[in-house]
Design a protein around this motif. Structure first.
Motif, PDB file in Angstrom:
ATOM      1  N   GLU A   7       0.792  -1.418  -0.018  1.00 27.92           N
ATOM      2  CA  GLU A   7       0.125  -0.095   0.072  1.00 27.92           C
ATOM      3  C   GLU A   7       0.854   1.239  -0.101  1.00 27.92           C
ATOM      4  N   ALA A   8       1.867   1.307   0.750  1.00 27.15           N
ATOM      5  CA  ALA A   8       2.983   2.214   0.691  1.00 27.15           C
ATOM      6  C   ALA A   8       3.543   2.621  -0.503  1.00 27.15           C
ATOM      7  N   TRP A   9       3.940   1.443  -1.324  1.00 28.20           N
ATOM      8  CA  TRP A   9       4.787   1.587  -2.576  1.00 28.20           C
ATOM      9  C   TRP A   9       3.703   2.248  -3.536  1.00 28.20           C
ATOM     10  N   ASP A  10       2.155   1.657  -3.550  1.00 26.62           N
ATOM     11  CA  ASP A  10       1.154   2.224  -4.400  1.00 26.62           C
ATOM     12  C   ASP A  10       1.011   3.704  -4.166  1.00 26.62           C
ATOM     13  N   TYR A  11       0.978   4.208  -2.889  1.00 27.55           N
ATOM     14  CA  TYR A  11       0.793   5.491  -2.553  1.00 27.55           C
ATOM     15  C   TYR A  11       1.869   6.613  -3.166  1.00 27.55           C
ATOM     16  N   THR A  26       8.064  13.267   6.101  1.00 25.83           N
ATOM     17  CA  THR A  26       8.471  12.837   7.663  1.00 25.83           C
ATOM     18  C   THR A  26       8.994  11.470   7.600  1.00 25.83           C
ATOM     19  N   LEU A  27      10.045  11.472   8.219  1.00 21.09           N
ATOM     20  CA  LEU A  27      10.784  10.310   8.626  1.00 21.09           C
ATOM     21  C   LEU A  27      10.419   9.755  10.196  1.00 21.09           C
ATOM     22  N   SER A  28       9.640   8.931  10.577  1.00 19.07           N
ATOM     23  CA  SER A  28       9.316   8.769  12.009  1.00 19.07           C
ATOM     24  C   SER A  28       9.620   7.299  12.369  1.00 19.07           C
ATOM     25  N   ARG A  29      10.263   7.459  13.399  1.00 19.01           N
ATOM     26  CA  ARG A  29      10.774   5.840  13.942  1.00 19.01           C
ATOM     27  C   ARG A  29      10.247   5.630  15.105  1.00 19.01           C
ATOM     28  N   GLY A  30       9.576   4.493  15.106  1.00 15.67           N
ATOM     29  CA  GLY A  30       8.876   3.796  16.231  1.00 15.67           C
ATOM     30  C   GLY A  30       9.597   2.631  16.637  1.00 15.67           C
ATOM     31  N   LEU A  36       8.485   6.501   6.281  1.00 17.09           N
ATOM     32  CA  LEU A  36       8.658   7.707   5.598  1.00 17.09           C
ATOM     33  C   LEU A  36       7.405   8.147   5.053  1.00 17.09           C
ATOM     34  N   LEU A  37       6.624   9.084   5.758  1.00 18.38           N
ATOM     35  CA  LEU A  37       5.148   9.593   5.489  1.00 18.38           C
ATOM     36  C   LEU A  37       5.086  10.899   4.772  1.00 18.38           C
ATOM     37  N   HIS A  38       4.219  10.973   3.805  1.00 17.22           N
ATOM     38  CA  HIS A  38       3.814  12.168   3.577  1.00 17.22           C
ATOM     39  C   HIS A  38       2.212  12.369   3.688  1.00 17.22           C
ATOM     40  N   GLU A  39       1.903  13.294   4.194  1.00 14.38           N
ATOM     41  CA  GLU A  39       0.722  13.727   4.580  1.00 14.38           C
ATOM     42  C   GLU A  39      -0.117  12.647   5.546  1.00 14.38           C
ATOM     43  N   GLY A  40       0.687  11.944   6.247  1.00 19.65           N
ATOM     44  CA  GLY A  40       0.438  10.782   7.230  1.00 19.65           C
ATOM     45  C   GLY A  40       0.205   9.409   6.456  1.00 19.65           C
ATOM     46  N   ASN A  41       0.498   9.556   5.350  1.00 23.37           N
ATOM     47  CA  ASN A  41       0.476   8.382   4.546  1.00 23.37           C
ATOM     48  C   ASN A  41       1.773   7.747   4.290  1.00 23.37           C
ATOM     49  N   ALA A  42       1.993   6.302   4.574  1.00 23.47           N
ATOM     50  CA  ALA A  42       3.324   5.805   4.529  1.00 23.47           C
ATOM     51  C   ALA A  42       3.804   5.695   2.934  1.00 23.47           C
ATOM     52  N   MET A  43       5.064   5.808   2.802  1.00 23.03           N
ATOM     53  CA  MET A  43       5.760   5.546   1.562  1.00 23.03           C
ATOM     54  C   MET A  43       6.577   4.664   1.549  1.00 23.03           C
ATOM     55  N   ARG A  85      14.815   8.497  -5.640  1.00 24.60           N
ATOM     56  CA  ARG A  85      15.992   7.919  -5.399  1.00 24.60           C
ATOM     57  C   ARG A  85      15.796   7.165  -3.754  1.00 24.60           C
ATOM     58  N   VAL A  86      15.127   7.645  -3.113  1.00 18.94           N
ATOM     59  CA  VAL A  86      14.639   7.159  -1.705  1.00 18.94           C
ATOM     60  C   VAL A  86      14.096   5.950  -1.760  1.00 18.94           C
ATOM     61  N   MET A  87      13.082   5.903  -2.661  1.00 17.72           N
ATOM     62  CA  MET A  87      12.371   4.692  -3.059  1.00 17.72           C
ATOM     63  C   MET A  87      13.365   3.552  -3.497  1.00 17.72           C
ATOM     64  N   SER A  88      14.050   3.843  -4.191  1.00 19.79           N
ATOM     65  CA  SER A  88      15.071   2.735  -4.861  1.00 19.79           C
ATOM     66  C   SER A  88      15.703   2.076  -3.641  1.00 19.79           C
ATOM     67  N   ILE A  89      16.382   3.103  -2.902  1.00 20.40           N
ATOM     68  CA  ILE A  89      17.312   2.769  -1.861  1.00 20.40           C
ATOM     69  C   ILE A  89      16.263   1.656  -1.013  1.00 20.40           C
ATOM     70  N   SER A  90      15.186   2.171  -0.710  1.00 20.75           N
ATOM     71  CA  SER A  90      14.444   1.407   0.285  1.00 20.75           C
ATOM     72  C   SER A  90      14.151  -0.189  -0.262  1.00 20.75           C
TER      73      SER A  90
END
Length: 122
Positions: A7-11, A26-30, A36-43, A85-90
């Protein structure tokens, strides 16, 4: 039912379908994962294990920030090129030593893109 990372990848794919100069993320660490979030949606979702923590560290470096401590977050604005690039790295396995030259190249490209945006803003 789709997995959270799917779902994150689709978003992320939908967000990055149109090039943008500035996207706030936002990079949020739990305790269990880094997101990695954009407008509350995980990427990107990186589990807190050896491989996931390395991926999260690389994602942070590509964004030009420091990986937050557990419970923390960091917000930054970057271009869609940096996020590509971030998405590729991930998606790459950091335990594969043969892939590290590609990590280095993607990090170098992300840094150059961030610098170019900063120069344009001056």
């Amino acid at each position: 039912m789709t997995a959270p990372q799917d779902e994150a990848w689709d978003y992320a794919e939908n967000l990055l379908a149109r090039p943008q100069r500035y996207i706030e993320v936002t990079l949020s660490r739990g305790e269990d994962e880094t997101r990695l979030l954009h407008e509350g949606n995980a990427m990107v979702i990186c589990p807190n294990n050896e491989m996931g923590n390395t991926q999260a560290e690389l994602v942070a470096r590509a964004l030009g920030i420091t990986l937050p401590d557990i419970g923390g977050s960091e917000t930054v604005g970057v271009s869609s090129g940096v996020l590509h690039r971030v998405m590729s790295i991930s998606t790459m396995d950091p335990t594969d030593e043969d892939i590290w030259p590609l990590f280095a190249r993607l990090l170098e490209e992300a840094e150059a893109m961030r610098a170019n945006v900063s120069e344009l803003e001056e």
